[in-house]
Design a protein around this motif. Sequence first.
Motif, short mmCIF file in Angstrom:
data_model
loop_
_atom_site.label_atom_id
_atom_site.label_comp_id
_atom_site.label_asym_id
_atom_site.label_seq_id
_atom_site.Cartn_x
_atom_site.Cartn_y
_atom_site.Cartn_z
N GLU A 7 0.78 -1.64 0.31
CA GLU A 7 0.09 -0.31 -0.07
C GLU A 7 0.71 1.38 0.06
N ILE A 8 1.94 1.34 1.00
CA ILE A 8 3.30 2.37 0.40
C ILE A 8 3.40 2.68 -0.57
N ARG A 9 4.18 1.63 -1.42
CA ARG A 9 4.07 1.55 -2.39
C ARG A 9 3.67 2.43 -3.40
N HIS A 10 2.14 1.73 -3.35
CA HIS A 10 1.27 2.67 -4.26
C HIS A 10 0.93 4.07 -3.80
N GLN A 11 0.90 4.00 -3.39
CA GLN A 11 0.92 5.38 -2.39
C GLN A 11 1.43 6.41 -2.93
N LEU A 12 3.64 5.45 -2.74
CA LEU A 12 4.94 6.43 -3.54
C LEU A 12 4.72 6.67 -5.44
N VAL A 13 4.20 6.10 -5.85
CA VAL A 13 3.63 6.09 -7.31
C VAL A 13 2.75 6.79 -7.31
N VAL A 14 1.90 7.12 -6.93
CA VAL A 14 0.81 8.04 -6.96
C VAL A 14 1.35 9.21 -6.94
N LEU A 15 2.19 9.37 -5.59
CA LEU A 15 2.55 11.40 -5.56
C LEU A 15 3.80 11.32 -6.19
N CYS A 16 4.70 10.42 -6.70
CA CYS A 16 5.99 10.60 -7.20
C CYS A 16 5.59 11.50 -8.87
N GLN A 17 4.38 10.65 -8.90
CA GLN A 17 3.56 10.75 -10.77
C GLN A 17 3.37 12.33 -10.40
N ARG A 18 2.49 12.65 -9.27
CA ARG A 18 2.16 13.88 -9.14
C ARG A 18 2.81 15.15 -8.56
N LYS A 19 3.28 16.10 -9.92
CA LYS A 19 4.13 17.24 -9.69
C LYS A 19 3.49 17.94 -8.41
N GLY A 20 2.38 18.96 -7.88
CA GLY A 20 2.10 19.28 -6.71
C GLY A 20 2.37 18.13 -5.49
N ALA A 21 2.21 17.30 -5.70
CA ALA A 21 2.28 16.47 -4.65
C ALA A 21 4.31 16.13 -3.89
N ARG A 22 4.72 16.05 -4.54
CA ARG A 22 6.36 15.48 -4.42
C ARG A 22 7.28 16.91 -4.51
N ALA A 51 12.26 16.22 -12.82
CA ALA A 51 11.18 15.37 -13.00
C ALA A 51 11.16 13.66 -13.37
N GLY A 52 12.61 13.76 -14.96
CA GLY A 52 12.61 12.49 -14.79
C GLY A 52 13.31 11.63 -13.98
N ALA A 53 13.56 11.97 -12.59
CA ALA A 53 14.18 11.34 -11.80
C ALA A 53 13.04 11.23 -10.80
N TRP A 54 11.99 11.47 -11.04
CA TRP A 54 10.76 11.66 -10.06
C TRP A 54 9.99 9.94 -10.69
N GLU A 55 10.13 10.87 -11.80
CA GLU A 55 9.33 9.24 -13.25
C GLU A 55 10.58 8.29 -13.00
N PHE A 56 11.17 8.29 -13.15
CA PHE A 56 12.50 6.81 -12.83
C PHE A 56 11.65 5.76 -11.35
N VAL A 57 11.81 6.61 -10.65
CA VAL A 57 11.44 6.21 -9.52
C VAL A 57 10.21 5.74 -9.12
N ALA A 58 9.62 6.14 -9.98
CA ALA A 58 7.39 5.59 -9.94
C ALA A 58 8.41 4.28 -10.94
N GLU A 59 8.73 4.43 -11.98
CA GLU A 59 8.93 3.31 -12.80
C GLU A 59 9.55 2.16 -12.12
N LYS A 60 10.32 2.58 -11.05
CA LYS A 60 11.24 1.26 -10.68
C LYS A 60 9.84 1.15 -9.15
N LEU A 61 9.60 1.56 -8.51
CA LEU A 61 8.48 1.14 -7.95
C LEU A 61 7.28 0.32 -8.29
N ARG A 62 6.90 0.87 -9.53
CA ARG A 62 5.79 -0.48 -10.82
C ARG A 62 6.31 -1.68 -10.47
N ASP A 63 7.96 -1.32 -11.04
CA ASP A 63 8.43 -2.90 -11.27
C ASP A 63 8.75 -3.31 -10.09
N GLY A 64 8.01 -3.31 -9.34
CA GLY A 64 8.15 -4.16 -7.91
C GLY A 64 9.87 -3.99 -7.16
#
Length: 124
Positions: A7-22, A51-64
């Motif tokens: 659940e924390i992983r999911h929250q991190l992915v969502v927030l990493c992708q939301r510019k105003g939340a990071r 922005a690329g760093a945040w998206e990269f982190v979200a991608e790695k979190l999604r990848d498990g």
Amino acid sequence: MGDELEEIRHQLVVLCQRKGARKSEWSINCPTEWQPTTVIEPQTGLPFTDAGAWEFVAEKLRDGLELETVQLERPPGSIGYVLKIPLGDRKLYVKLQLGAGKVVGRSFHYSTETNRPSKEIKNE
């Protein structure tokens, strides 16, 4: 803890992708080493953008990729979440912290660890 960490992983992915939340600004209570421009993005060979760093982190979190839980010194009692991402012969160290509806980038830099296998110790 497994379901809670997912659940924390999911929250991190969502927030990493939301510019105003990071955020990644340094403060005395929340020191950061968020340095994406010092890390080479493997796909382009160019330094990461913020922005690329945040998206990269979200991608790695999604990848498990394995997500470790760590106790933060500042603020005392806070929890951080660490990713160690292989990048060629180096590792990228990423530490995140969840806040009220936001994600704080605490670290994004090359790790001092290496990807080299440890040498075997022979008992003679």
